[in-house]
Design a protein around this motif. Structure first.
Motif, PDB file in Angstrom:
ATOM      1  N   UNK A  98       0.830  -1.207   0.000  1.00 14.64           N
ATOM      2  CA  UNK A  98       0.000   0.000   0.000  1.00 14.64           C
ATOM      3  C   UNK A  98       0.863   1.254   0.000  1.00 14.64           C
ATOM      4  N   UNK A  99       1.905   1.249   0.820  1.00 18.45           N
ATOM      5  CA  UNK A  99       2.825   2.393   0.842  1.00 18.45           C
ATOM      6  C   UNK A  99       3.480   2.582  -0.530  1.00 18.45           C
ATOM      7  N   UNK A 100       3.901   1.488  -1.133  1.00 19.20           N
ATOM      8  CA  UNK A 100       4.575   1.557  -2.431  1.00 19.20           C
ATOM      9  C   UNK A 100       3.645   2.112  -3.503  1.00 19.20           C
ATOM     10  N   UNK A 101       2.429   1.585  -3.556  1.00 16.37           N
ATOM     11  CA  UNK A 101       1.447   2.054  -4.538  1.00 16.37           C
ATOM     12  C   UNK A 101       1.118   3.526  -4.305  1.00 16.37           C
ATOM     13  N   UNK A 102       0.897   3.871  -3.031  1.00 16.20           N
ATOM     14  CA  UNK A 102       0.592   5.262  -2.678  1.00 16.20           C
ATOM     15  C   UNK A 102       1.730   6.186  -3.092  1.00 16.20           C
ATOM     16  N   UNK A 103       2.980   5.740  -2.843  1.00 14.94           N
ATOM     17  CA  UNK A 103       4.140   6.555  -3.195  1.00 14.94           C
ATOM     18  C   UNK A 103       4.278   6.751  -4.687  1.00 14.94           C
ATOM     19  N   UNK A 104       4.033   5.700  -5.453  1.00 18.24           N
ATOM     20  CA  UNK A 104       4.129   5.798  -6.913  1.00 18.24           C
ATOM     21  C   UNK A 104       3.062   6.735  -7.469  1.00 18.24           C
ATOM     22  N   UNK A 105       1.838   6.586  -6.967  1.00 17.89           N
ATOM     23  CA  UNK A 105       0.754   7.461  -7.423  1.00 17.89           C
ATOM     24  C   UNK A 105       1.072   8.922  -7.104  1.00 17.89           C
ATOM     25  N   UNK A 127      -2.024  12.720   4.606  1.00 18.86           N
ATOM     26  CA  UNK A 127      -1.329  11.490   4.228  1.00 18.86           C
ATOM     27  C   UNK A 127      -1.060  10.637   5.443  1.00 18.86           C
ATOM     28  N   UNK A 128       0.077   9.920   5.406  1.00 19.17           N
ATOM     29  CA  UNK A 128       0.324   8.906   6.434  1.00 19.17           C
ATOM     30  C   UNK A 128       1.192   9.391   7.575  1.00 19.17           C
ATOM     31  N   UNK A 129       1.266  10.705   7.804  1.00 15.91           N
ATOM     32  CA  UNK A 129       2.109  11.218   8.887  1.00 15.91           C
ATOM     33  C   UNK A 129       1.727  10.589  10.218  1.00 15.91           C
ATOM     34  N   UNK A 130       0.420  10.500  10.467  1.00 17.07           N
ATOM     35  CA  UNK A 130      -0.038   9.903  11.718  1.00 17.07           C
ATOM     36  C   UNK A 130      -0.264   8.401  11.588  1.00 17.07           C
ATOM     37  N   UNK A 131      -0.494   7.947  10.360  1.00 15.46           N
ATOM     38  CA  UNK A 131      -0.782   6.531  10.155  1.00 15.46           C
ATOM     39  C   UNK A 131       0.475   5.681  10.276  1.00 15.46           C
ATOM     40  N   UNK A 132       1.618   6.225   9.858  1.00 16.95           N
ATOM     41  CA  UNK A 132       2.862   5.450   9.817  1.00 16.95           C
ATOM     42  C   UNK A 132       3.200   4.753  11.134  1.00 16.95           C
ATOM     43  N   UNK A 133       3.234   5.463  12.283  1.00 18.93           N
ATOM     44  CA  UNK A 133       3.557   4.775  13.536  1.00 18.93           C
ATOM     45  C   UNK A 133       2.553   3.688  13.878  1.00 18.93           C
ATOM     46  N   UNK A 134       1.282   3.938  13.615  1.00 15.76           N
ATOM     47  CA  UNK A 134       0.260   2.958  13.981  1.00 15.76           C
ATOM     48  C   UNK A 134       0.268   1.749  13.057  1.00 15.76           C
ATOM     49  N   UNK A 135       0.694   1.949  11.814  1.00 17.59           N
ATOM     50  CA  UNK A 135       0.809   0.792  10.920  1.00 17.59           C
ATOM     51  C   UNK A 135       1.907  -0.139  11.419  1.00 17.59           C
ATOM     52  N   UNK A 205      10.166   4.256  -0.391  1.00 13.17           N
ATOM     53  CA  UNK A 205      11.219   3.640   0.412  1.00 13.17           C
ATOM     54  C   UNK A 205      10.644   2.807   1.543  1.00 13.17           C
ATOM     55  N   UNK A 206       9.649   3.370   2.231  1.00 15.37           N
ATOM     56  CA  UNK A 206       9.005   2.627   3.322  1.00 15.37           C
ATOM     57  C   UNK A 206       8.326   1.378   2.778  1.00 15.37           C
ATOM     58  N   UNK A 207       7.647   1.513   1.656  1.00 16.40           N
ATOM     59  CA  UNK A 207       6.956   0.371   1.064  1.00 16.40           C
ATOM     60  C   UNK A 207       7.911  -0.751   0.700  1.00 16.40           C
ATOM     61  N   UNK A 208       9.032  -0.415   0.070  1.00 18.36           N
ATOM     62  CA  UNK A 208      10.018  -1.428  -0.309  1.00 18.36           C
ATOM     63  C   UNK A 208      10.592  -2.105   0.932  1.00 18.36           C
TER      64      UNK A 208
END
Length: 222
Positions: A98-105, A127-135, A205-208
């Motif tokens: 999901x991160x990878x797809x989101x980043x590419x888009x 975006x995922x500023x707040x979502x990243x830690x919780x993911x 980068x996070x997605x990969x």
């Protein structure tokens, strides 16, 4: 009184906590990459690492305690932990994808000519500023400490409830301190490495990274 058997268990808890963490790159690599790509401070990196680490060890401790109280066989507990490990691996893969797809888009949208404003769901504010830690927290809650229950908690149950608490706390502290001891120096070093416009590719980068961790767990058994 701490018996010789409990002393051995406590020493084992420390060594296993350290080795268990160091031999699992998924315990520290995602934090380092996310901290660099998202521009986290060392304080935030420490907080997220501790939060995820606590979720990681607490879930296994809870399962171990329930198993001991209700007399669940160790083989069943180990099977459950194995299943949780698979879930964590697939969560790494799914969330990473999901991160990878989101980043590419997001990059394609940025690069389109005459694009002056991004769609609302792609703006940094939403975006995922707040979502990243919780993911990451979600992944680590499902991620088992495979060695904790069979090698420490069940043997400690032959002593008493205090022994179970002591080995669990000792293992947890060893794990958390080791995570911080690896994550913080690496995060500090990456700050010194210049990556021009890294924020543009942060989600890629996070997605990969998450995908790689998940593939390593599911298909390589790491």
């Amino acid at each position: 009184m701490i018996t010789p058997e409990l002393q051995i268990l406590l020493s084992t808890a420390i060594s296993i906590g350290v080795i268990h963490t160091l031999t699992g790159p998924d315990h520290y690599v995602p934090f380092v990459v996310m901290a660099k790509s998202k521009g986290w401070t060392l304080k935030k990196t420490s907080s997220v690492t501790l939060m995820c680490g606590l979720g990681h060890v607490s879930s296994s401790i809870l399962i171990g305690i329930i198993g001991i109280i209700f007399g669940v066989g160790l083989s069943k507990i180990e099977f459950l932990e194995s299943q949780r490990g698979d879930i964590a691996g697939w969560l790494f893969i799914i969330i990473g994808a999901l991160y990878l797809i989101f980043g590419i888009i997001k990059r394609i949208t940025y690069q389109k000519p005459h694009t002056h404003k991004l769609p609302k769901f792609l703006t940094r504010k939403n975006s995922d500023r707040k979502i990243s830690p919780w993911s990451l927290f979600l992944i680590f809650v499902f991620g088992p400490c495979e060695v904790l229950i069979p090698m420490l908690m069940y043997p400690a149950a032959h002593e008493n409830s205090t022994a179970i608490l002591l080995v669990s706390v000792t293992f947890s502290i060893a794990t958390l301190l080791t995570m911080l001891a690896v994550v913080l120096p690496l995060s500090f070093l990456t700050v010194k490495i210049p990556f021009k416009n890294i924020h543009k590719y942060s989600n890629v980068l996070v997605g990969i990274t998450l995908l790689t961790c998940g593939i390593s767990i599911i298909f390589l058994g790491l």
